[in-house]
Design an enzyme around this catalytic site. Sequence first.
Site, PDB file in Angstrom:
ATOM      1  CD  GLU A 114      -1.045   0.712   3.628  1.00 37.01           C
ATOM      2  OE1 GLU A 114      -1.504   1.852   3.427  1.00 37.01           O
ATOM      3  OE2 GLU A 114      -1.203   0.087   4.699  1.00 37.01           O
ATOM      4  CE  LYS A 171      -3.606   2.151  11.744  1.00 39.88           C
ATOM      5  NZ  LYS A 171      -3.683   1.537  10.437  1.00 39.88           N
TER       6      LYS A 171
HETATM    7  N1  PSU Z   1      -0.758   0.778   8.912  1.00 42.53           N
HETATM    8  C1  PSU Z   1       0.298   1.543   9.226  1.00 42.53           C
HETATM    9  N2  PSU Z   1       0.243   2.864   8.910  1.00 42.53           N
HETATM   10  C2  PSU Z   1      -0.818   3.391   8.227  1.00 42.53           C
HETATM   11  C3  PSU Z   1      -1.930   2.562   7.881  1.00 42.53           C
HETATM   12  C4  PSU Z   1      -1.829   1.271   8.254  1.00 42.53           C
HETATM   13  O1  PSU Z   1       1.264   1.061   9.806  1.00 42.53           O
HETATM   14  O2  PSU Z   1      -0.793   4.559   7.914  1.00 42.53           O
HETATM   15  C5  PSU Z   1      -3.094   3.094   7.070  1.00 42.53           C
HETATM   16  C6  PSU Z   1      -3.566   1.977   6.129  1.00 42.53           C
HETATM   17  O3  PSU Z   1      -3.545   2.491   4.832  1.00 42.53           O
HETATM   18  C7  PSU Z   1      -4.972   1.656   6.573  1.00 42.53           C
HETATM   19  C8  PSU Z   1      -5.409   3.008   7.036  1.00 42.53           C
HETATM   20  O4  PSU Z   1      -5.758   1.112   5.539  1.00 42.53           O
HETATM   21  O5  PSU Z   1      -4.271   3.473   7.786  1.00 42.53           O
HETATM   22  C9  PSU Z   1      -6.675   2.945   7.836  1.00 42.53           C
HETATM   23  O6  PSU Z   1      -7.246   4.217   7.890  1.00 42.53           O
HETATM   24  P1  PSU Z   1      -8.725   4.411   8.480  1.00 42.53           P
HETATM   25  O7  PSU Z   1      -8.609   4.027   9.915  1.00 42.53           O
HETATM   26  O8  PSU Z   1      -9.017   5.874   8.283  1.00 42.53           O
HETATM   27  O9  PSU Z   1      -9.626   3.515   7.691  1.00 42.53           O
END
Ligand code: PSU
Length: 308
Positions: free
Chosen positions: A28, A162
């Site tokens: 990603e 996370k």
């Molecule tokens: N994992 C990481 N750093 C990030 C992300 C994931 O270590 O920045 C990103 C990924 O792209 C994931 C997104 O899909 O955060 C999720 O964002 P949200 O909670 O707004 O859906």
Amino acid sequence: MTNAMINLRFSAEVQAARAAGTPIVALESTIITHGMPHPQNVKVATQVEADIRTAGATPATIAVLNGQLHIGLEPGELSTLAQAKGVAKLSRADMAACLATGGTGATTVAATMIAARLANISVFATGGIGGVHKGAQTSFDISADLHELAQTPVTVVAAGAKAILDLPKTLEVLETLGVPVIAYGQDELPAFWSAKSSLMAPLRMDTAADIARAHTTRGLLGLPGGQLVVNPIAVADQIPAATMAPIIARAQEMAAHYRITGKDVTPYLLHQIYEQTKGRSLTANIALVRNNARLAAAIAIEMHKLTA
Ligand code: PSU
Ligand code: MN
């Protein structure tokens, strides 16, 4: 090469791997633009790509650049994206709009899965997926990543959701959506910066071959959706959950105080945690992404054996 309908663009090395029919691992780009500061982000992205090559697969970092969906970035494109300001954070809801209007955006887990499927890539490595945020009972903040896992047939390797998230609720939603959550080599769900979470993972597998077979078997059963493989960070690289807990709580309080909402929540929390750990969270983040890239490559190689 381009696909006229959606303007798919392959990097030279991904193009060559497709022609040769060798294993490819998707990566990603939101982690580059919104998850890590410059210049570490380019360094890490480049290193993770190298890890995948060393493990015997080809990396395909995914992003939308000027209205084109890139499957694999050339080194210059990667470093330009990593320094660009105001890059959109694309998920299922806004990926088409960005492509249609010629925009530039980094792909989240959800958007990367959509692109990987289009390019016939079955395995994708990231740091951590999005999930159910703490306080979701009032904010309704649940990442589109979870719904994507329920409908797009890509195996995603992460170090757990996370730890800024509500992990029990995230597990419940994944169960409701029918997403297999497979811990690699341990019974417990890992918690991103920490190897352990005190929560049992629903499934456990100890080999890349089993994970590859489970992916293929879901396809044979006619089940939509992918798999979430949760790969614990090495204990030597982790920050224990007990150390992280008060730091995460403080970051959460600040997000509430400054009324951070929507797409900004996750990048805001990650940045606060980076500041409060004086960069230690980033060191752990780098270690876990690299660890996930190696496992994803091993899975892609096993999947390739199954289809060869
Ligand atoms: N994992 C990481 N750093 C990030 C992300 C994931 O270590 O920045 C990103 C990924 O792209 C994931 C997104 O899909 O955060 C999720 O964002 P949200 O909670 O707004 O859906
Ligand atoms: Mn959200």
